[in-house]
Design a protein around this motif. Structure first.
Motif, PDB file in Angstrom:
ATOM      1  N   MET B  69       0.828  -1.213   0.000  1.00 60.15           N
ATOM      2  CA  MET B  69       0.000   0.000   0.000  1.00 60.15           C
ATOM      3  C   MET B  69       0.858   1.257   0.000  1.00 60.15           C
ATOM      4  SD  MET B  69      -3.449  -0.812   2.179  1.00 60.15           S
ATOM      5  CE  MET B  69      -2.559  -1.128   3.701  1.00 60.15           C
ATOM      6  N   ILE B  70       1.978   1.221   0.701  1.00 60.91           N
ATOM      7  CA  ILE B  70       2.899   2.366   0.678  1.00 60.91           C
ATOM      8  C   ILE B  70       3.478   2.531  -0.724  1.00 60.91           C
ATOM      9  CG2 ILE B  70       5.148   3.156   1.537  1.00 60.91           C
ATOM     10  CD1 ILE B  70       4.355   1.743   4.241  1.00 60.91           C
ATOM     11  N   TYR B  71       3.834   1.421  -1.342  1.00 60.67           N
ATOM     12  CA  TYR B  71       4.368   1.431  -2.716  1.00 60.67           C
ATOM     13  C   TYR B  71       3.341   2.071  -3.654  1.00 60.67           C
ATOM     14  CZ  TYR B  71       8.011  -0.674  -5.747  1.00 60.67           C
ATOM     15  OH  TYR B  71       9.095  -0.900  -6.566  1.00 60.67           O
ATOM     16  N   LEU B  72       2.104   1.686  -3.466  1.00 59.83           N
ATOM     17  CA  LEU B  72       1.032   2.192  -4.324  1.00 59.83           C
ATOM     18  C   LEU B  72       0.811   3.690  -4.098  1.00 59.83           C
ATOM     19  CD1 LEU B  72      -1.198   1.562  -6.349  1.00 59.83           C
ATOM     20  CD2 LEU B  72      -2.598   0.675  -4.487  1.00 59.83           C
ATOM     21  N   ALA B  73       0.879   4.126  -2.842  1.00 59.74           N
ATOM     22  CA  ALA B  73       0.691   5.547  -2.530  1.00 59.74           C
ATOM     23  C   ALA B  73       1.730   6.407  -3.250  1.00 59.74           C
ATOM     24  CB  ALA B  73       0.781   5.770  -1.015  1.00 59.74           C
ATOM     25  N   VAL B  74       2.961   5.925  -3.286  1.00 59.14           N
ATOM     26  CA  VAL B  74       4.023   6.656  -3.990  1.00 59.14           C
ATOM     27  C   VAL B  74       3.738   6.672  -5.494  1.00 59.14           C
ATOM     28  CG1 VAL B  74       6.474   6.598  -4.625  1.00 59.14           C
ATOM     29  CG2 VAL B  74       5.786   6.178  -2.248  1.00 59.14           C
ATOM     30  N   ILE B  84       0.995   1.939 -10.963  1.00 57.57           N
ATOM     31  CA  ILE B  84      -0.308   1.930 -10.305  1.00 57.57           C
ATOM     32  C   ILE B  84      -1.037   0.627 -10.644  1.00 57.57           C
ATOM     33  CG2 ILE B  84      -2.588   3.030 -10.265  1.00 57.57           C
ATOM     34  CD1 ILE B  84      -1.057   5.725 -10.823  1.00 57.57           C
ATOM     35  N   ALA B  85      -1.024   0.263 -11.924  1.00 61.21           N
ATOM     36  CA  ALA B  85      -1.708  -0.962 -12.342  1.00 61.21           C
ATOM     37  C   ALA B  85      -1.084  -2.193 -11.686  1.00 61.21           C
ATOM     38  CB  ALA B  85      -1.669  -1.084 -13.867  1.00 61.21           C
ATOM     39  N   SER B  86       0.234  -2.278 -11.728  1.00 63.59           N
ATOM     40  CA  SER B  86       0.870  -3.505 -11.235  1.00 63.59           C
ATOM     41  C   SER B  86       0.856  -3.586  -9.709  1.00 63.59           C
ATOM     42  CB  SER B  86       2.297  -3.638 -11.784  1.00 63.59           C
ATOM     43  OG  SER B  86       3.106  -2.576 -11.344  1.00 63.59           O
TER      44      SER B  86
ATOM     45  N   TYR C 121      -7.573   5.592  -8.864  1.00 62.58           N
ATOM     46  CA  TYR C 121      -8.746   4.804  -9.270  1.00 62.58           C
ATOM     47  C   TYR C 121      -8.655   4.388 -10.742  1.00 62.58           C
ATOM     48  CZ  TYR C 121     -11.514   5.133  -4.964  1.00 62.58           C
ATOM     49  OH  TYR C 121     -11.973   4.973  -3.691  1.00 62.58           O
ATOM     50  N   GLN C 122      -7.554   4.773 -11.392  1.00 62.83           N
ATOM     51  CA  GLN C 122      -7.321   4.407 -12.800  1.00 62.83           C
ATOM     52  C   GLN C 122      -8.541   4.739 -13.664  1.00 62.83           C
ATOM     53  OE1 GLN C 122      -5.196   0.585 -13.449  1.00 62.83           O
ATOM     54  NE2 GLN C 122      -5.245   0.309 -11.246  1.00 62.83           N
ATOM     55  N   VAL C 123      -9.018   5.965 -13.523  1.00 61.40           N
ATOM     56  CA  VAL C 123     -10.219   6.378 -14.245  1.00 61.40           C
ATOM     57  C   VAL C 123      -9.931   6.492 -15.741  1.00 61.40           C
ATOM     58  CG1 VAL C 123     -12.071   8.060 -14.372  1.00 61.40           C
ATOM     59  CG2 VAL C 123     -10.866   7.704 -12.193  1.00 61.40           C
ATOM     60  N   GLU C 124     -10.783   5.891 -16.536  1.00 64.26           N
ATOM     61  CA  GLU C 124     -10.677   5.962 -17.998  1.00 64.26           C
ATOM     62  C   GLU C 124     -11.178   7.327 -18.474  1.00 64.26           C
ATOM     63  OE1 GLU C 124      -9.761   3.677 -20.288  1.00 64.26           O
ATOM     64  OE2 GLU C 124     -10.398   1.675 -19.667  1.00 64.26           O
TER      65      GLU C 124
END
Lengths: 131, 131, 131, 131, 131, 131
Positions: B69-74, B84-86, C121-124
């Motif tokens: 989650m920290i990785y994603l926040a960055v 973000i996707a991965s 949120y990866q909005v399209e």
């Protein structure tokens, strides 16, 4: 002078004092951070920002220290010096140990590195990650 | 063509295959993400980055899902679409529920907002937060 | 010492003085900001940057204060402390009131928040917004 | 439709064509990139940006490929996808080999990592580096 | 106090001293920068970061000064004040002259400008640049 | 699949529909953007974000088009593609002409350039700008 100075409790309007009182009651502290004293120049933004933070940072599915660490990870990435100082303190108060801080920093550093590697190598999103 | 294409397992050198094998063994999966297939053009960076991530993202004082989650926040703060996707996928695999994701996003959004408020109001660091 | 110090008027070459003179005449002031005194170490960049700013920041379809507020919004987002300090002053000089500053800050904060919400949120992109 | 489409040579005003002609002559190419075709909606910005780039990116104390690699390092850090694609191509045209690209990427990744480590650990500037 | 203070050589563990010794030997200097003294609170991150930097910043296809200039370009773009100060010094030590610094800065400035122009005009990636 | 899909009106809870209804009534439109349909996965964040935006973006001391241009300037600087597309459309709807957009872009580009020049030259804040 370019910036607006802090508004202290004794100089604040009743509207601002009400927010200050709620901050001190919620956080169980007798002082107000400079961030709020600056926002007090715009009581509408002060109130809205405090209400949002109070709602968002409350214990939820994620506990307080996890939320503060996520907040800190964002602030570090943005190079916001004030936010790094204040949210490091807040995360410690919520229970972040030195060991937890060290692991947080390692993850934040690695994420910033691989974010640039992914963009520089122009990596295509894998089919299984596609929206 | 500006970017280098992905290097598939069958086309990889023994050095690269060794890293691919370790990734699949560590992550208990039979496939390799495009990120690693791109880095494979530079086996030294591939190896170093994988070794660092393997060390950093292992269960420690912080658990796997907190680290993801920290990785994603960055990654969100940096607007790195691939990451973000991965890492949304990786965080879900590590146990992030929809409710946890929603709370993470609320914190990330608020942190990005207040980071700009703190800088724009030129807030001075409070004495008690000073290094 | 890592950085180059400011070049004062009395120590400047004729080429640099000519730019300083034009800055003071255009801005109707008797002093030169540290930004220009630093760029003066590279007279070509000093001249080009000043010419560009002079052209861009002149009253046009957008008035001076709107342009300065946009400049400030970018500087806040980038966490550029020097630029925030100097362009807050410039915006005030061009007519930005406290009320305008407060509204500017609210918009900048909200934009930074929703920028991260949209990416996380990866909005399209909606069909009607597509290029 | 949110964005302005590209302006092709045959549809361009004489003012825009003059810039297109200079781009093609300077770069020894018969085509114009989409970046310039978009800026052509504002001939003043088109001309100024092209003049600045022509001046800045010319061989100087730094050679062409070094300049293009620096440009690319900035674009990667900013996650500007268009700029990454076009300046990777430009750097290759100026002589960047796969080995040079790999080393560039390793440095860019490491710099982004340590930038966040330095801010997160709130490292004080060493006396000898102070301005 | 929010941040961890620097760990001096005389107070360091043998593990940390071994890294300090290697830094001083590799860089032919008798002092350690504050960056490493801060990371020393996490000996694992200290070791890994130093090993990575040592490997990445060594003379390769790109020479030392080119690598340091790329590092600096990233640090400037990220507005990391500590990194700008320390890597400006490092680049000078590796041979960056005032003229080289001036050209570096012109390129970094222009790249940051055109990065925003490309995103704001929503420029489509040209077919020939597509992955 | 990494991201959550959009929640359409017919599939939305009464709580979410109430927000959708208010958005359509306030904006005098019959459709809902993908941004809100994504946030609908977290009705609390949906409601809070909409309430904040409704309050902040309403005509005030600054008019609607000025606010939208500031929003756009931030989104461009952050390289948020969704936000750039949607807020370019919103700014146009609020009255931004092609000429206003061109001037906005010139200012945003220049601000991003000088932000990096100020940090790279390590410019000291002028005494008169100090807080």
């Amino acid at each position: 002078m370019a910036a607006l100075g802090p508004i202290e409790y004794q100089d604040a309007s009743p509207e601002v004092r009400a927010v200050y009182d709620d901050i001190m009651a919620t956080r169980k502290t007798g002082s107000i951070n400079n961030f709020w004293k600056a926002l007090a120049h715009d009581p509408v933004t002060l109130r809205r920002t405090w209400q949002s933070i109070k709602e968002i940072m409350a214990e939820g599915t994620l506990d307080r220290v996890t939320k503060e660490m996520i907040y800190l990870a964002v602030s570090i990435t943005n190079q916001c010096n004030y936010c790094i100082a204040s949210h490091t303190a807040a995360a410690r108060k919520a229970g972040m140990s030195n060991a937890m801080f060290a692991e947080l920093m390692a993850v934040v550093g690695m994420a910033n590195e691989t974010n640039s590697l992914a963009s520089g190598y122009q990596v295509e999103v894998d089919e299984q990650f596609k929206v």
